[in-house]
Motif scaffolding. Structure first.
Motif, mmCIF file in Angstrom:
data_model
loop_
_atom_site.group_PDB
_atom_site.id
_atom_site.type_symbol
_atom_site.label_atom_id
_atom_site.label_comp_id
_atom_site.label_asym_id
_atom_site.label_seq_id
_atom_site.Cartn_x
_atom_site.Cartn_y
_atom_site.Cartn_z
ATOM 1 N N THR A 96 0.151 -4.145 -11.372
ATOM 2 C CA THR A 96 -1.076 -4.325 -10.652
ATOM 3 C C THR A 96 0.086 -5.764 -9.042
ATOM 4 O OG1 THR A 96 -3.382 -5.186 -10.893
ATOM 5 C CG2 THR A 96 -2.621 -6.078 -8.878
ATOM 6 N N ILE A 147 -2.535 2.021 -10.908
ATOM 7 C CA ILE A 147 -1.488 1.073 -9.589
ATOM 8 C C ILE A 147 -3.091 0.166 -9.013
ATOM 9 C CG2 ILE A 147 -0.254 1.396 -7.960
ATOM 10 C CD1 ILE A 147 1.470 2.564 -9.151
ATOM 11 N N ALA A 148 -2.774 -0.300 -8.514
ATOM 12 C CA ALA A 148 -3.446 -1.060 -7.749
ATOM 13 C C ALA A 148 -2.616 -2.171 -6.921
ATOM 14 C CB ALA A 148 -5.188 -1.898 -8.630
ATOM 15 N N VAL A 149 -3.689 -2.736 -6.296
ATOM 16 C CA VAL A 149 -3.685 -3.585 -4.929
ATOM 17 C C VAL A 149 -3.930 -5.010 -4.485
ATOM 18 C CG1 VAL A 149 -2.373 -3.988 -2.676
ATOM 19 C CG2 VAL A 149 -1.118 -1.616 -3.977
ATOM 20 N N GLU A 150 -3.916 -6.332 -5.241
ATOM 21 C CA GLU A 150 -4.368 -7.214 -4.102
ATOM 22 C C GLU A 150 -3.723 -8.277 -3.125
ATOM 23 O OE1 GLU A 150 -5.369 -9.626 -7.821
ATOM 24 O OE2 GLU A 150 -6.250 -8.139 -8.927
ATOM 25 N N THR A 195 -9.273 6.531 -8.936
ATOM 26 C CA THR A 195 -9.715 4.708 -8.068
ATOM 27 C C THR A 195 -8.142 4.705 -8.247
ATOM 28 O OG1 THR A 195 -11.573 4.769 -8.017
ATOM 29 C CG2 THR A 195 -9.950 2.861 -7.289
ATOM 30 N N VAL A 196 -7.450 3.776 -6.526
ATOM 31 C CA VAL A 196 -5.945 3.320 -6.546
ATOM 32 C C VAL A 196 -6.485 2.186 -5.679
ATOM 33 C CG1 VAL A 196 -3.739 3.093 -5.794
ATOM 34 C CG2 VAL A 196 -4.859 5.078 -6.595
ATOM 35 N N ARG A 197 -6.830 0.821 -6.718
ATOM 36 C CA ARG A 197 -7.396 0.079 -6.191
ATOM 37 C C ARG A 197 -6.786 -1.082 -5.053
ATOM 38 N NH1 ARG A 197 -7.680 -5.164 -8.213
ATOM 39 N NH2 ARG A 197 -7.160 -4.798 -10.106
ATOM 40 N N GLY A 198 -7.617 -1.511 -4.183
ATOM 41 C CA GLY A 198 -6.916 -1.772 -3.127
ATOM 42 C C GLY A 198 -6.164 -1.180 -2.042
ATOM 43 N N VAL A 199 -6.233 0.665 -2.638
ATOM 44 C CA VAL A 199 -5.166 1.550 -1.230
ATOM 45 C C VAL A 199 -6.219 2.759 -0.851
ATOM 46 C CG1 VAL A 199 -3.234 2.757 -0.849
ATOM 47 C CG2 VAL A 199 -3.308 0.805 -2.237
ATOM 48 N N GLU A 210 0.919 -1.250 0.501
ATOM 49 C CA GLU A 210 -0.059 0.715 -0.137
ATOM 50 C C GLU A 210 1.175 0.885 -0.146
ATOM 51 O OE1 GLU A 210 -3.618 0.085 2.495
ATOM 52 O OE2 GLU A 210 -3.857 -1.855 2.691
ATOM 53 N N ARG A 265 -5.597 7.263 1.760
ATOM 54 C CA ARG A 265 -5.902 5.836 2.282
ATOM 55 C C ARG A 265 -7.786 5.718 2.467
ATOM 56 N NH1 ARG A 265 -1.182 3.035 3.280
ATOM 57 N NH2 ARG A 265 0.346 4.402 2.614
#
Lengths: 335, 225
Positions: free
Chosen positions: A262, A223-226, B213-217, A206, B170
């Motif tokens: 990702t 940018i994404a985080v899984e 959107t910063v997916r997951g963050v 993150e 966040r």
């Protein structure tokens, strides 16, 4: 086992055999003189059998009985006392290429080999010291470069010239290179083995995403985080952060506009970065990984030192850096 | 917005100064900590641009002392070290943000504007990001000339994103800001508010794509000059 001519074991065994043979000869001579045996007695066909019988019974058989077990015992003792050397050699061999502070452990070595082992350790001390100095110097140089580069960057920003934009990009590249050099130097100067304790990989992911997102968005990439599971590893947080950051930068460079990079956390103690580029072949990763070892010239596709840095950080954390070209993923697997 | 640049390298100080003047700041220069103290004593500044390696002392140490005495404005630290741990040391000492050399003027200007948008800063009354304007006193938001009709949580979210424009906010920070501690937050509540806000921005000025959107963050409101 065939031993080379200069093998200690072979020379010791040979020496012992010679001593045994000479000893037996001297013993025979001694007996002959003691009993007043002359060549005439030996030539006398009536006396000879009894003399031979006596000698065989009281000299040859006892010597044989003594020598055979002694030979085997000597061989065993010699081998056993040389075995620690073999083990040490293997240990030295197995010490990883970048392991700092590796020293030969002298506690289990025979006294005769101690001076040699101590000399090797002193040499390792000197090599470590020299490397440290060299890296501190590299860090200093990188540091000193920042000020003139700042002036240059600010001057170029004021230029209204068609070339100004290109020059700005060059400065950005130089700046990135300095950053990478300093990360490398810092990793090595401050022993990489020194751990911060448990590092939560999801948090690192993150943080890296937050840091890189503004730049990625300016470059029209996402940018994404899984996260799958809660992976945490022992290590230096800033180093792992730098590794993931370098993987993301690498991903952003190969991902086309509108694409997404990702960061995948888990499953297990692993963190990976998936891009939308062509995928990095195993051989290509190997080449990039080796870059810092071979002081190669920079590649034409501008990968810089990024993956070499990741590989270095991985090695310091007993992690593996692998590529899955089909999934377009670079993966860091921690032990 | 008045900014004091504390930097001993004359060329960097002058170039940064003229760049910030061009970006709309009023700028004073101080080559060392003694003159910085003198400047802070004689005038009021909105923000500080501070170099760390100064001839008469360590900038961080000076900042730490100043922070305890509450005499220094928000500070953007410039460092040539760029070492990863310097950042933590700097922020602990009371630096509000930091940049490693070499830096770009646009970046310095953007970071300074972000410092000035923080709650408590003197220029707190009106936030401006691109076509968006947020009057924090009247809690009114405008896109261009059009006034946006926002629900309370949508307005709170927009204010938060505008204050932190250009950086990722966040999801946890958003939940903390929008909901009181005891109020239960349903899993998709934040997503729902974001998508309503994005639709309203789109209708008002076609600027819904400013909200990323910063997916997951979390989420990021793009900063536009």
């Amino acid at each position: 086992m065939i031993l080379p001519a200069r093998s200690l074991e072979r020379r010791l065994t040979g020496g012992l055999a010679l001593v045994g043979a000479l000893g037996a000869l001297f013993l025979l001579l001694f007996i002959a003189i003691e009993y007043g045996l002359t060549f005439q007695t030996l030539a006398d066909s009536k006396e000879l059998p009894s003399v031979i019988h006596e000698l065989t019974e009281h000299v040859v058989i006892p010597i044989m009985v003594l020598i055979l077990p002694m030979t085997f015992a000597a061989r065993w003792v010699i081998r056993a006392s040389l075995r620690p050397l073999e083990r040490k050699a293997r240990e030295i061999d197995e010490a990883s290429a970048h392991e700092r502070g590796f020293r030969v452990d002298v506690t289990s070595l025979p006294a005769e080999v101690l001076p040699f082992a101590n000399a090797v350790n002193a040499l390792l001390d000197r090599i470590d010291e020299a490397t440290r100095e060299q890296e501190a110097f590299a860090a200093d140089v990188a540091h000193e470069l920042r000020t003139p580069l700042s002036v240059l960057a600010l001057e170029i920003e004021r230029l209204e010239h068609p070339a100004a934009e290109r020059l700005r990009e060059d400065i950005a590249r130089m700046r990135r290179l300095i950053d990478q050099l300093m990360i490398l130097a810092q990793l090595d100067i401050e022993a990489p083995q020194q751990a911060d304790g448990e590092v939560a990989l999801a948090e690192v992911a993150e943080d890296v995403a937050s840091l890189m997102a503004p730049l990625a968005i300016r470059q029209k990439r996402n940018i994404a985080v899984e996260t799958r599971g809660s992976a945490s590893v022992t290590g230096r947080r800033e180093a792992i952060f730098a590794a993931v950051r370098n993987l993301v930068e690498n991903g952003l460079r190969v991902t086309p506009e509108g694409g997404t990079v990702t960061i995948l956390v888990g499953p297990g103690n692993a963190i990976a970065v998936r891009d939308e580029g062509p995928g990095l072949e195993v051989e290509a990763l190997e080449t990039l990984r080796r870059r810092n070892l071979r002081a190669d010239h920079a590649s034409s596709h501008g990968a810089g030192l990024g993956l070499a840095i990741v590989s270095r950080i991985a090695a310091a954390h007993q992690a593996r850096l692998t590529t899955q070209p089909a999934e377009k993923t670079l993966r860091l697997e921690f032990a | 917005m008045r900014v004091l640049i504390v930097e001993d390298n004359e060329r960097i100080a002058k170039l940064t100064g003229s760049g910030l003047v061009a970006a709309g700041f009023a700028v004073d220069l101080a080559p060392d900590l003694a003159s910085a103290d003198a400047a802070l004593g004689s005038a009021s500044f909105d923000a500080l641009v501070l170099d760390l390696g100064l001839p008469d002392g360590d900038g961080l140490e000076w900042l730490r002392r100043g922070r305890r005495a509450r005499t220094v404005p928000p500070a953007l630290v410039l460092t040539a070290r760029g070492a990863l741990d310097d950042r933590v040391a700097g922020l602990d000492a009371g630096a509000d943000d930091y940049l490693t050399k070499p830096f770009e003027i646009d970046e310095v200007a953007a970071r300074l504007r972000a410092l000035l948008r923080r709650p408590g800063a003197r220029t707190d009354v009106e936030l401006v990001i691109g076509p968006l304007r947020f009057d924090t006193n009247r809690r009114a938001c405008f896109a261009g000339e059009k006034r946006l009709d926002l629900a309370r949580r949508e307005a709170d979210l927009l204010e938060l994103l505008m204050r932190k424009a250009g950086t990722v906010v966040r999801r946890q920070a958003i939940e903390d800001a929008l909901y009181s501690f005891d109020a239960p937050v349903t899993p998709n509540a934040v997503e729902a508010i974001v998508s309503r806000l994005r639709r309203k921005l789109d209708q008002a000025c076609g600027c819904g794509e400013m909200l990323h959107t910063v997916r997951g963050v979390g989420y990021l409101l793009e900063e536009r000059a």
